[in-house]
Each structure stands twice: as C-alpha cells, then as structure tokens.
Write an enzyme that holds these catalytic residues in place. Structure first.
Site, mmCIF file in Angstrom:
data_model
loop_
_atom_site.group_PDB
_atom_site.id
_atom_site.type_symbol
_atom_site.label_atom_id
_atom_site.label_comp_id
_atom_site.label_asym_id
_atom_site.label_seq_id
_atom_site.Cartn_x
_atom_site.Cartn_y
_atom_site.Cartn_z
ATOM 1 N N HIS A 18 0.850 -1.200 0.000
ATOM 2 C CA HIS A 18 0.000 0.000 0.000
ATOM 3 C C HIS A 18 0.883 1.246 0.000
ATOM 4 C CE1 HIS A 18 0.795 0.531 4.283
ATOM 5 N NE2 HIS A 18 0.283 -0.661 4.564
ATOM 6 N N HIS A 21 3.784 1.666 2.470
ATOM 7 C CA HIS A 21 5.038 0.995 2.083
ATOM 8 C C HIS A 21 5.746 1.801 0.990
ATOM 9 C CE1 HIS A 21 2.458 -2.686 3.126
ATOM 10 N NE2 HIS A 21 3.226 -2.446 4.163
ATOM 11 N N CYS A 126 1.160 -10.727 19.910
ATOM 12 C CA CYS A 126 0.313 -10.143 18.853
ATOM 13 C C CYS A 126 0.814 -10.693 17.528
ATOM 14 C CB CYS A 126 0.385 -8.614 18.850
ATOM 15 S SG CYS A 126 -0.430 -7.928 17.379
ATOM 16 N N CYS A 129 1.883 -8.118 14.775
ATOM 17 C CA CYS A 129 3.199 -7.503 15.091
ATOM 18 C C CYS A 129 4.305 -8.537 15.107
ATOM 19 C CB CYS A 129 3.210 -6.872 16.483
ATOM 20 S SG CYS A 129 2.229 -5.415 16.675
ATOM 21 N N CYS A 144 -3.461 -5.145 21.697
ATOM 22 C CA CYS A 144 -2.153 -4.734 21.198
ATOM 23 C C CYS A 144 -2.164 -3.224 20.955
ATOM 24 C CB CYS A 144 -1.877 -5.490 19.895
ATOM 25 S SG CYS A 144 -0.778 -4.612 18.797
ATOM 26 N N HIS A 147 -2.207 -2.606 16.905
ATOM 27 C CA HIS A 147 -3.354 -3.061 16.107
ATOM 28 C C HIS A 147 -4.686 -2.985 16.837
ATOM 29 C CE1 HIS A 147 0.131 -4.837 14.090
ATOM 30 N NE2 HIS A 147 -0.569 -4.608 13.024
ATOM 31 N N LYS A 295 -3.210 5.069 11.002
ATOM 32 C CA LYS A 295 -2.135 4.523 10.175
ATOM 33 C C LYS A 295 -2.736 3.719 9.011
ATOM 34 C CE LYS A 295 1.841 1.433 10.361
ATOM 35 N NZ LYS A 295 1.877 -0.006 10.400
ATOM 36 N N LYS A 298 -2.374 -2.822 6.595
ATOM 37 C CA LYS A 298 -3.004 -3.962 5.954
ATOM 38 C C LYS A 298 -4.193 -4.460 6.751
ATOM 39 C CE LYS A 298 1.249 -5.387 5.496
ATOM 40 N NZ LYS A 298 2.553 -5.873 5.064
#
Ligand code: MSP
Length: 501
Positions: A18, A21, A126, A129, A144, A147, A295, A298
């Site tokens: 995405h 990245h 997690c 992660c 987490c 996330h 953020k 994904k």
C-alpha cells in the site's frame, strides 16, 4: 569515492503493498539516487519478509501453502516498485537459500559465542506484530497497542537471546555514536527503552514450522524478526564473500518506520555485537502516512494501492507528493485533496508552467534556440543559495527540505520572467539573458529534483536540448551556475503536468 548502503525494511507478504510501504521505499530510492548523483557507490536493498505466523496464517486463510502464497505476493511488491521507478540494486526474499544460509551462520555464531540459552516462554503475543507484549504495554487491558486487537497467550520451549547482557554495551554504543539514530527524538526513545532495563528475548518457535530451522536443534525455527533482520547482511555476502561484506558493512543506512525502532535500534545492534560484527552505522526513523488520522495498514480497510495513484496522477507526481509533504520523522495525513493541491501548485503551476513558458518564448523570440545564461543574473545568486540548502537537505536525509528549497528557485524564476516580460519585449540581449538564465535554472533544478522525479528530470533535459542524461552528471560540480551551453534547440511540447480539477 564513498559507499552508501541503504535499506528499507523488508515487507511482510501477508497482503499487497500500500501507499504507506511506497512512502518508505520512495524515500529510500530518492536517497539512493541522490548518492549516485554525487558519485557514491550505492547499494540499495529492499525485499520481502516471508516467514512467520502472520504470513503462514494469511496463506492458510487463502487455502494455499505458505510457499505458494509468498511466491504469489513477492512479485506484487516487485511490480509495485517497478511501477514507482524504484532503483533498488537487489530484492531479497527471506525464503531464498542464500538467506537461510546467512541466518543459520549468523545465529550459530551468536550461539557459539554463548549468547543463546534454552528456557520456557509464556507471554502475550500479537500475531500481526509478530511480537510479545508485557501486560502494561497493552491498551484497554487486553489489546495490542499497534493493532488494537486482542493478544494471544502463548507458551513454548524457546531459545533465548541474552539481550539483558547488552544493556551497558548498548548505552556505550549510543553515547559513542550520537548520530547513529535519527531523529534525536527517536534516539531518545530507544535510549529510554534500554535504560528501562532489557529482558532476554525468545528467538525460536516450535509452534510453527514456517521459518528457518535452528541449525543446532531442528525442532525449532527462528522467530521471524531474528530471521528478517539478518537480510541486511545476507545481501552483501555475509559468510560467503568476506571482501564484499567488509566493503559494505557497517556503513549501512537503515530506513525504518517508527513502530520498529525497538527491533532495529536495540535488538539488532545487540545481535551484531553478539555475533562479533559492528552494529549498523545509521538508522533513520520515519513516521506514518495516516488516512483520516489512522495509520494506513493492511489490517484496516484504509489502504491505498500505489498502482491506483500512479495510474491516475503519474509516477513522478506520486513520488513528489510522498517526498515533499511528509518530512522524514513526522506522521503525515494522506488525502486525494492534499495530493491534488500539491500537484497543481508545484508541478502544474510552478515547474510545468516554467518549462512551457520558456519553450514558448524561446520559440517566438529566439527562433527556438536556447540562449546561454547570463553570468550576472540575479537568479545566479538565488541558485547558489538554493543549491547549498538543497544539497544539505539531501545529505541530511530530508527530501522535503531539499525540494522546498528547489521550488523556491523555480518560483523566483517565474517571478523574474513576470518582471521582465520577455514575451512583450523586442528580441535582443535582454531577452536572451533572462531566457538563458531560466534555461540554466531548469538544468540545475532537474539535477536537484532528479532523486524525486527522475523521469521528469530526463524529460526537461531533453526539451532544453541537453544531449547527456542528468543521471550522468556529477554533483556538486554540475550545479555551478553557467553550465547550460546555449545554442541548443528548445522543444515546445505538450504540458508536463496538465492542471487537475
Ligand atoms: N517485516 C517487518 C520489517 C522487518 S525489517 C528487518 C515489517 N514489515 S511491514 O510490512 O509491517 O512494515 C514495513 C515498513 O513499512 C515499516 O517500516 C513500516 O513503518 C512501514 N509502513 C507500513 N505502513 C506504513 C504507513 N502507513 N506509513 C509509513 N510507513 C508505513 O515491519
């Protein structure tokens, strides 16, 4: 000549790439291209992180083996980077045999040096992660912090890396290398993590088999982070080509996102010390691209595919926006409105406008032949100031500052043309002088902006009649005022960046 080894993190292949990245990879690419222009020997590495539970689960969900899954996903990253004109010299996949050999050798060395012991681990994990958390690191009791989803209780027999033994050595390393981690705020974050006390970490798993086997106990595979970090060594010949390895290590520049500071700024230097090699010389931390304040990731639904943006705006405009609008180190909000506003202001109205205008007036007043620059132009002083600022920006790994300075020169040049109005004047020395200087600005700007917009830089050079490629220029010499030779055909062609609504 110096060497510049730059790396991106290797991306998990649990889903497609995405724009978050792309942000990281485009920044690394721009820095690699800058260093090539200055004559450095550059090695630019990116790749994919293909082992671990996260990837194994993605494969399972999609009903295929992990190998089939990673073979399907890795090319999507390679394709995305090709679309964005990323100039990486190598693309590493952690499932390659060369990487398996390097990981096994590296960790075997650490084991033999006495820094790995056996024990039982029980902890809150997690999966997205690929990391254990302590209870006080969780948010709302059980979630987490990255996330915001429940962690899982895992218990297994593990090998442990004796990270706790490296506390003082890490503190000494930070003190002796104050510039190793940038920016300062992120260095302090790593420092306070170490000062808070380090625990030994579990580095192997028996609960999954999608990983690199531990050479001294093949019931275990290495924990994915212990496998992934070693990619930076694999690609420069660790354990296989000592001359090559010594040429590139430890002068590495790792570009990383802010959520992986602990792995890169604490674990990784300690692992290097444990294996008897120097820690990496530079770690540059960047922030996140946010969508609506969250953020882009994904695991949320806010991801934007780089290919959708480049199809709509073009490759260089996407690269420019990513580099210009989110300073390395801060978070930045990503939006179509922001992208369009930047495109119109900087690319259509400033750069594109200057290129068209100069070509039109050179066509009407100079018979289409570019005059040479005026050595006494007011613009030469502006250019000198801008060049030193832009060079400093690129050298400091701050593309936004370099580009901001560069665009100041473009705006000053448009203003100079508006003041002199060569389109209204009779052909003659005054018209020649201002147009020659504007052409010289375009030559210099092409060099300063090339790391961000490489295809545009080439195109401008072609249109102003330069017969070489800007990528072959040697900086800083080529940035001196006056090198536009003049007497070259200047081509009037369609706008580089048509205005967008
Ligand atoms: N596989 C590990 C890295 C191992 S490196 C030895 C990993 N992969 S990741 O795919 O989750 O993230 C890779 C990089 O992409 C991280 O540096 C991360 O910060 C960056 N980004 C992911 N989403 C991002 C944004 N929304 N914005 C900016 N960068 C982001 O972590």
């Amino acid at each position: 000549m110096s060497r510049f080894y730059i790396t991106t993190p290797i991306y998990y292949v649990n889903d497609a790439p995405h724009v978050g990245h792309a942000y990281a990879t485009v920044n690394a690419d721009a820095l690699a291209r800058w260093h090539r222009l200055t004559g450095d020997e550059v090695f630019f590495l990116t790749g994919t992180d293909e082992h671990g539970q996260k990837v194994a689960r993605a494969a399972e969900t999609n009903g295929v083996t992990p190998q089939t899954w990673t073979d399907r996903l890795a090319p999507r990253f390679q394709g995305a980077w090709a679309d964005l004109a990323i100039s990486n010299d190598d693309f590493i996949r952690t499932t390659e045999p060369r990487h398996r050999r390097a990981v096994q050798q590296f960790l075997e060395r650490i084991y033999h040096n006495g820094w790995i012991t056996k024990g039982t681990y029980r902890g809150l994990y997690c999966v997205p992660c690929e990391q254990y958390y302590t209870e006080d690191e969780l948010v709302e009791g059980t979630l987490c912090p990255v996330h915001r989803r429940p962690v899982e209780l895992l218990e297994e027999e593990n090998y442990f890396f004796r990270l706790s033994a490296f506390e003082q050595r890490l503190l000494d390393w930070y003190a002796a290398n104050p510039d190793a981690i940038r920016p300062e705020s992120k260095r302090n974050e790593a420092l306070s993590f170490v000062r808070g006390g380090l625990k030994d970490i579990s580095i192997t798993r028996t609960s999954i088999d999608w990983g690199i086997p531990v050479p001294w106990d093949d019931r275990h595979v290495f924990y994915v982070w212990y496998d992934a970090l070693v990619n930076y060594l694999t690609a420069i010949g660790y354990g296989e080509d000592d001359d090559r390895f010594e040429a590139w290590w430890p002068a590495a520049h790792h570009l990383i996102g802010k959520e992986i500071i602990r792995f890169h700024c604490v674990w990784w230097p300690a692992m290097c010390m444990a294996a008897g090699i120097e820690p990496p010389a530079h770690i540059q931390v960047h922030g996140w691209l946010l969508v609506g304040g969250e953020k882009m990731s994904k695991s949320s639904l806010n991801q934007i595919a780089p290919g959708d943006l480049t199809a709509d705006y073009g490759v260089d405009p996407v690269r420019y926006h990513l580099l210009r609008d989110t300073p390395l180190g801060s978070d930045g909000e990503f939006s179509a409105e922001g992208m369009t506003a930047r495109y119109n202001a900087d690319l259509a109205n400033t750069l594109g406008n200057l290129v068209s205008r100069v070509a039109t007036v050179v066509g009407s007043k100079c018979g289409g032949i570019g005059p040479s620059p005026d050595p006494n132009s007011r613009l030469s002083a502006v250019a000198a100031a801008v060049v030193s600022e832009a060079v400093a920006g690129w050298e400091a790994g701050q593309p936004n500052l370099a580009l901001e300075a560069t665009w100041r020169l473009l705006r000053e040049t448009n203003a100079e043309l508006e003041a002199v109005e060569p389109w209204k004047a009779e052909p003659g020395p005054a018209v020649q002088a201002v147009l020659g200087s504007a052409l010289e600005v375009l030559r210099i700007v092409s060099l300063l902006a090339l790391p961000a917009i490489p295809a545009t830089a080439e195109e401008i050079w072609r249109r102003i009649g330069m017969d070489t490629s800007p990528a072959d220029a040697r900086l800083p010499a080529a940035l001196a005022w006056g090198a536009y030779p003049g007497s070259r055909p200047v081509l009037k062609e369609p706008p580089l960046f048509p205005r967008r609504k």
